[in-house]
Design a protein around this motif. Structure first.
Motif: not given
Length: 299
Positions: A92, A111, A118, A174-178, A226
């Motif tokens: 991310s 994005r 997610y 990982f998209g949320y954390n990104m 996480s």
């Protein structure tokens, strides 16, 4: 003046009272009830008739701590967390740094593409990944055989079932954390990077000495989220492997589900929930302590 302050305090309590009541009713009361339940032998017989309910004290906890199946689930959960948390954070953060660069074209589209997994239904995507990982017809094995590599029984072997689920989980979250990293990266002043470039710092030194210190609090937040998420893995192994093969993907939450809703040992399942809470709480405290220590040493 004091009456004005009192009026303001009353108004403030009036605004927060509905939220506090909701928290008490839907969170505090169930938690206390579950704690009391963990001290009983509540099972399907007690569910039919409360006269069969007995207070057993800490016997549920003692039985769990001597149960090899529970320790196997704990080991699997720790394995998922130790491997998955760094991998998810690294993926991310890497994506956020790339998308934060102004030279990347179609940044809004990327994005959306990275964030889409997610918000997609977990069960549907897990079933899709099951087909992708199929030994004979899966697209991943088709790619491997196309380049001359042997097909892999991803979900049928204890050696590959954990990596297979990890691939899916990291892709899913990982998209949320990104987005969190991307938001904080956009607050880092460009002047800091300009000064670092003037001093001769390359991309790696800029990332190490400018980016990382600037996003350190957010990095801690994402790591805590996480860790809590990986400690609570359930739906992924439940849909993809049903805890197999050879119980290699049975997590603590999966074990709790089987205790409570397969064997109807609800008292034991409640004890599992509180042991899991204590584990997450302990790891979080260690993370906070390490963050303060490293921050103090840095300053």
């Amino acid at each position: 003046m004091s009456s004005t302050v009192t009026a303001r305090e009353r108004a403030a309590w009036g605004f927060v009272a509905p939220a506090l009541i909701a928290i008490a009713v839907f969170f505090a009361v169930p938690v206390i009830a579950a704690l009391l339940l963990s001290l009983t032998d509540f099972d399907i017989y007690a569910l039919a008739d409360l006269k069969n309910l007995r207070f057993v004290g800490l016997q549920n906890y003692e039985r769990l701590l001597t149960n090899p199946l529970f320790w196997g689930a704990m080991k699997n959960t720790l394995w998922f967390s130790v491997l998955g948390v760094p991998l998810a954070i690294a993926a991310s953060l890497f994506a956020a740094v790339i998308l934060n660069a102004r030279t990347v074209r179609w940044r809004p589209i990327w994005r959306v593409v990275f964030f889409a997994p997610y918000v997609t239904t977990l069960v549907a995507t897990a079933v899709l990944w099951n087909y992708m990982l199929h030994t004979k017809y899966g697209v991943i094995n088709w790619i491997l055989t196309s380049v001359g590599l042997p097909a892999v029984d991803w979900l049928g072997s204890p050696a590959t079932s954990v990596p297979a689920i990890l691939m899916f989980v990291v892709w899913k979250i990982f998209g949320y954390n990104m987005l969190i990293f991307l938001a904080v990266l956009q607050t880092v002043p460009d002047d800091l990077y300009e000064a670092a470039r003037i001093d001769g710092a390359g991309p790696w030194k800029q990332f190490r000495h400018v980016t990382l210190p600037a996003i350190a609090p957010t990095l801690l937040l994402v790591s805590i989220i996480s860790v809590a998420g990986f400690f609570q893995l359930f739906a992924e192994p439940y849909v993809m492997t049903q805890g197999g093969p050879a119980q290699s993907t049975v997590t603590v939450l999966y074990f709790m589900y089987e205790e409570g809703f397969k064997w109807w040992n609800l008292g034991s399942a409640s004890a599992v929930a509180f042991i899991l809470f204590l584990c997450i709480f302990a790891v979080t405290m260690v993370q906070l302590w390490a963050s303060r220590k490293l921050g103090g040493d840095h300053t």
